[in-house]
Design a protein around this motif. Structure first.
Motif, short mmCIF file in Angstrom:
data_model
loop_
_atom_site.label_atom_id
_atom_site.label_comp_id
_atom_site.label_asym_id
_atom_site.label_seq_id
_atom_site.Cartn_x
_atom_site.Cartn_y
_atom_site.Cartn_z
N MET A 58 38.32 31.60 35.02
CA MET A 58 39.36 32.61 35.24
C MET A 58 39.98 32.41 36.62
O MET A 58 39.30 32.18 37.60
CB MET A 58 38.76 34.01 35.16
N SER A 59 41.30 32.47 36.73
CA SER A 59 41.98 32.20 37.98
C SER A 59 41.74 33.34 38.96
O SER A 59 41.41 34.46 38.59
CB SER A 59 43.46 32.03 37.73
N LYS A 60 41.95 33.01 40.26
CA LYS A 60 41.80 34.04 41.29
C LYS A 60 42.83 35.14 41.11
O LYS A 60 42.55 36.32 41.36
CB LYS A 60 41.94 33.39 42.67
N ALA A 61 44.05 34.75 40.67
CA ALA A 61 45.10 35.75 40.45
C ALA A 61 44.68 36.75 39.38
O ALA A 61 44.92 37.96 39.50
CB ALA A 61 46.40 35.06 40.04
N LYS A 62 44.05 36.24 38.31
CA LYS A 62 43.58 37.12 37.24
C LYS A 62 42.49 38.05 37.74
O LYS A 62 42.47 39.25 37.43
CB LYS A 62 43.06 36.26 36.08
N ASN A 63 41.55 37.50 38.54
CA ASN A 63 40.48 38.32 39.11
C ASN A 63 41.03 39.42 40.00
O ASN A 63 40.58 40.57 39.97
CB ASN A 63 39.51 37.45 39.90
N HIS A 64 42.02 39.06 40.83
CA HIS A 64 42.62 40.05 41.72
C HIS A 64 43.34 41.12 40.92
O HIS A 64 43.32 42.30 41.28
CB HIS A 64 43.59 39.35 42.68
N SER A 65 43.99 40.73 39.83
CA SER A 65 44.69 41.70 38.98
C SER A 65 43.71 42.70 38.37
O SER A 65 43.97 43.91 38.33
CB SER A 65 45.44 40.95 37.87
N ILE A 66 42.56 42.19 37.90
CA ILE A 66 41.53 43.07 37.33
C ILE A 66 41.00 44.03 38.39
O ILE A 66 40.82 45.23 38.16
CB ILE A 66 40.38 42.23 36.74
N ALA A 67 40.75 43.48 39.61
CA ALA A 67 40.23 44.33 40.69
C ALA A 67 41.23 45.41 41.07
O ALA A 67 40.85 46.57 41.30
CB ALA A 67 39.89 43.45 41.89
N ARG A 68 42.52 45.06 41.12
CA ARG A 68 43.54 46.06 41.49
C ARG A 68 43.63 47.14 40.42
O ARG A 68 43.76 48.33 40.74
CB ARG A 68 44.90 45.37 41.66
N LYS A 69 43.58 46.75 39.15
CA LYS A 69 43.63 47.74 38.07
C LYS A 69 42.43 48.67 38.13
O LYS A 69 42.57 49.90 37.97
CB LYS A 69 43.68 47.02 36.72
N SER A 70 41.25 48.12 38.37
CA SER A 70 40.05 48.94 38.46
C SER A 70 40.11 49.86 39.67
O SER A 70 39.68 51.02 39.62
CB SER A 70 38.81 48.04 38.56
N LEU A 71 40.67 49.35 40.78
CA LEU A 71 40.78 50.17 41.99
C LEU A 71 41.75 51.33 41.77
O LEU A 71 41.47 52.45 42.23
CB LEU A 71 41.25 49.29 43.15
N ARG A 72 42.85 51.08 41.08
CA ARG A 72 43.80 52.17 40.80
C ARG A 72 43.13 53.26 39.95
O ARG A 72 43.31 54.45 40.20
CB ARG A 72 45.04 51.62 40.08
N ARG A 73 42.37 52.84 38.94
CA ARG A 73 41.65 53.81 38.10
C ARG A 73 40.69 54.64 38.95
O ARG A 73 40.59 55.87 38.80
CB ARG A 73 40.86 53.08 37.01
N THR A 74 39.99 53.96 39.85
CA THR A 74 38.98 54.64 40.66
C THR A 74 39.62 55.64 41.62
O THR A 74 39.13 56.76 41.78
CB THR A 74 38.16 53.60 41.46
N ILE A 75 40.73 55.24 42.26
CA ILE A 75 41.41 56.14 43.19
C ILE A 75 41.94 57.37 42.44
O ILE A 75 41.80 58.51 42.91
CB ILE A 75 42.57 55.39 43.90
N PHE A 76 42.52 57.17 41.27
CA PHE A 76 43.01 58.30 40.48
C PHE A 76 41.85 59.21 40.08
O PHE A 76 41.96 60.45 40.14
CB PHE A 76 43.72 57.78 39.22
#
Length: 332
Positions: A1-19
């Motif tokens: 899995m590319s680093k860009a894909k990993n970063h995208s997953i982390a950002r999506k999870s972080l947005r869920r967590t902050i909300f």
């Protein structure tokens, strides 16, 4: 899995967590002390229900003994706080490590089992908790249990945010751990690991032909699930006592009920299901308050209603509340 894909997953999870954190803090600001304590209980059990979601909903391994893994976390935390005088912020991470080791041992045995054999094995472990507590009376204190609580907030916290009530402090202790659990669970479900677990759940043979080492992954998911359950159990014990009566077999069934009601394959469903099982007695009490029923009948109503809801969910809507929401969303 590319680093860009990993970063995208982390950002999506972080947005869920902050909300999630913002929504919990907003709800807590509108609740009274009793409901703040109930909300803290929701956060604690939510982590335990996530362990069921990952183990049963995502990887397809049925466990009826998550309460036992919660007990491992609770006892590890209590022993470290009482015997070693560790703070809860040190004792809880170490208790998580202890639970992960218990999950590793259970996973090695479970990798050879499926279906009712696996469910029966995990149920026996849950039933063994009182026996173990009484067998090692000098350490685990038998039925009397080990008294621990959440304590008082540190000085820097009261200087920054003021003096919280006991219920608010329970909530503030549980919230960061629930947020971390949500972030990690979201990452797992969106990542390659989550896809491998779903492949094993759907068809082990096909997963093996695709290059997935399903035996190793089944052990790994048990370790991850035990980590979540141990964290939940440690926080659950901080409500005042760690003992066999705190982690009964019914606790394992409560986690499974919450996962099924909300949607056993969804993080959102895990949270909705937890809210239902925690607040359902209060909702029923509010309705029954208008009728003159005996106390004996009123006491059995929450268990009766939750059982009926569980049966109706399994028969009519197996995907649970979250599954219904997703189904409607797809057909808009």
């Amino acid at each position: 899995m590319s680093k860009a894909k990993n970063h995208s997953i982390a950002r999506k999870s972080l947005r869920r967590t902050i909300f999630f954190v913002a929504a919990i803090l907003f709800a807590a600001s509108t609740f009274d002390a009793y409901n703040q304590a109930q909300l803290a209980l929701v956060l604690i059990l939510f982590i335990g229900v996530l362990s069921v979601t990952l183990l049963t909903g995502i990887s397809g391994q049925l466990s009826l003994g998550q309460g036992a893994l919660m007990a491992v976390g609770g006892y590890c935390m209590a022993l470290l706080m009482i015997n070693q005088s560790y703070s809860l912020w040190v004792a809880i991470p170490l208790a998580i490590v202890g639970s992960a080791l218990a999950g590793l041992l259970l996973g090695i045995a479970a990798a050879r089992l499926t279906g009712p054999y696996l469910a029966g094995t995990t149920l026996v472990i849950a039933l063994a908790i009182p026996t173990l507590a009484n067998r090692f009376m000098s350490v685990l204190k038998g039925d009397e249990g080990l008294p621990v609580d959440v304590g008082y907030p540190p000085v820097w916290f009261t200087n920054l945010f003021g003096e919280p009530s006991y219920e608010q402090w329970q909530l503030y202790v549980a919230l960061p751990f629930a947020a971390i659990a949500l972030f990690l669970a979201s990452n797992i479900l969106l990542s390659r690991t989550g896809r491998m677990w779903r492949a094993i759940r759907d068809n082990e043979t096909a997963a093996a032909l695709s290059g997935v080492n399903f035996s190793r992954q089944k052990i790994f998911v048990f370790v991850v699930s035990a980590t979540f359950a141990g964290l939940s159990g440690a926080l659950y014990g901080l409500r005042g006592l760690v003992g066999p009566s705190v982690y009964p077999v019914s606790l394992s069934l409560l986690l499974l009920t919450a996962a099924v009601l909300g949607g056993i394959r969804s993080i959102f469903g895990a949270f909705i299901g937890t809210v239902i099982v925690v607040f359902l007695p209060d909702w029923i009490d509010a309705v029954l308050h208008q009728f003159e029923l005996s106390e004996q009948v009123s006491n059995f109503m929450p268990a009766l209603v939750s059982s009926l809801l569980l049966i109706l969910t399994v028969v009519i809507n197996p995907a649970g509340v979250a599954g219904t929401h997703l189904h409607k969303h797809k057909h808009k």
